[in-house]
Structures are given as C-alpha cells and as structure tokens.
Design an enzyme around this catalytic site. Sequence first.
Site, PDB file in Angstrom:
ATOM      1  N   HIS A  77       0.782  -1.124  -0.056  1.00 57.16           N
ATOM      2  CA  HIS A  77      -0.010  -0.001  -0.119  1.00 57.16           C
ATOM      3  C   HIS A  77       0.816   1.147   0.016  1.00 57.16           C
ATOM      4  CE1 HIS A  77      -2.329  -3.206   1.948  1.00 57.16           C
ATOM      5  NE2 HIS A  77      -3.272  -2.759   1.612  1.00 57.16           N
TER       6      HIS A  77
ATOM      7  N   LYS B 191      -1.324  -8.161  -4.195  1.00 54.31           N
ATOM      8  CA  LYS B 191      -2.510  -6.946  -4.130  1.00 54.31           C
ATOM      9  C   LYS B 191      -1.510  -5.741  -4.038  1.00 54.31           C
ATOM     10  CE  LYS B 191      -5.359  -4.718  -0.959  1.00 54.31           C
ATOM     11  NZ  LYS B 191      -5.903  -4.532   0.566  1.00 54.31           N
TER      12      LYS B 191
END
Length: 228
Positions: free
Chosen positions: A122, A149
Amino acid sequence: MENYPLVVLPIDDKDIEKTLAIAIDKKIDMVELRIDQFSNLDIGYVVEKAKLVKKYEMGMIATVRSKSEGGSDIPDEIRMKIFEAVVEYADILDVELTSKSINKKVVELAKDEGKLSLVSYHDFEKTPENEEIQEIIDASAQLGADIIKYAFKINSIEDIRRLMCITAKNSHRKLVAIGMGELGKITRVAGFFFGSVLTYTYIGRAFAPGQIEAGKLIEELKFYGLRS
C-alpha cells in the site's frame, strides 16, 4: 478464484454479527477480518471472532495490517502468533511485502495449511513509476504469493492509465489492483477488465479512501455485466 469478480468487505470486531447479516443480504462474497483494528488482541478473543465469521459460511481473508501500511503498531511476533491461530478458519492470509521478518513465514503457513496467501503493498500518497510497480509484483511472486495486491493513491488520470496497463501486462497472475482516493474509484470496478480479481467495499464506514459503498458497488458491477 471464481469466474466473476469477488467483493470483499473489511470488518473489525464491532457489531460483527449485524455486519455479517447485512453482508450476506447484499450478496458480498468474502470478508476481510481486520484483526489489527480489534479492540482486543487476545488469541482466544480473535479466534472466537474468526469462528463467528465461519459460522456465517462466508469466505474470509485474515490480516493483521502493519502500522506502516494503514494498520496498528503490533509487534511482528504477536502478528505471527495471530496468523497461526486463525489460519484454520481463514481462506486467505494477507501479509505485507514490507513485513520482511514474517511475510515468508505467513506465505509458508498458508501453503502448509492448504490456504491461499495474499501479499499486499500500500502507498497512501502516490502511484509509483511503472518500474517500481513491476518490482513489487515480481518480489511478491518470488515470495510465493498466490494473490498479489497493490493499492496506490491516484493523483491523476495518468496514474489510472499506468495502473491498469501494468495490471493487464501481468494478468497471467492473480492480482488485486486498487487505485485509492476519489479519482481512483473507477479502478474498483474497471480493474476487473484488466486482470484484478477482488474489490473491497464498505458498510457504514470505509476502511480505505475511495472505497464504494456495498450496495452501490454491486449495482455498478451489475451495470457493467460483471455480476448477474
């Protein structure tokens, strides 16, 4: 993974049964158990909540998000013990690429227990250059991640173009590509056309900037032919 996009609802330990009932009613596919946001990190308490999710027969991603990537300041040794305690009830374990002292252990734990691993990254400020995004994807793959991700803050339309293009380039892997922020909302639906397999939603309170409310997201997916 399923043939259609899977919608994931992040939840903590507040009003969990009420939230799960709403999630089922809205036909959400999975929950992400955000253990880092729990009011109590006692192993017995955490396992009790994980069991509760399974009682509702929902798929579950379990994560203990690090502070540097939007979670809480929990020592890695405690995080690892939590992963070991909940793996029995989870379908997917999510650990950050930057959590270098435990990420390989979590990936191996998932594999040993017959579960899937998701390695995440992230950046809440920017979308990195293409080369850096590719390095993130490659490093996650080298760890043995079943799902990779990456979630980046979208600051321009060009960021969206680059994020979707590099996702398409790597679509032979199972990816979760997310553009955070208001401008990034389109990626939470359009990402599926470029190779993303999951999207995250919310009921009541969003866990990340740019998430689309559950009912609205499901309608969007239906509108574009991604859900029946």
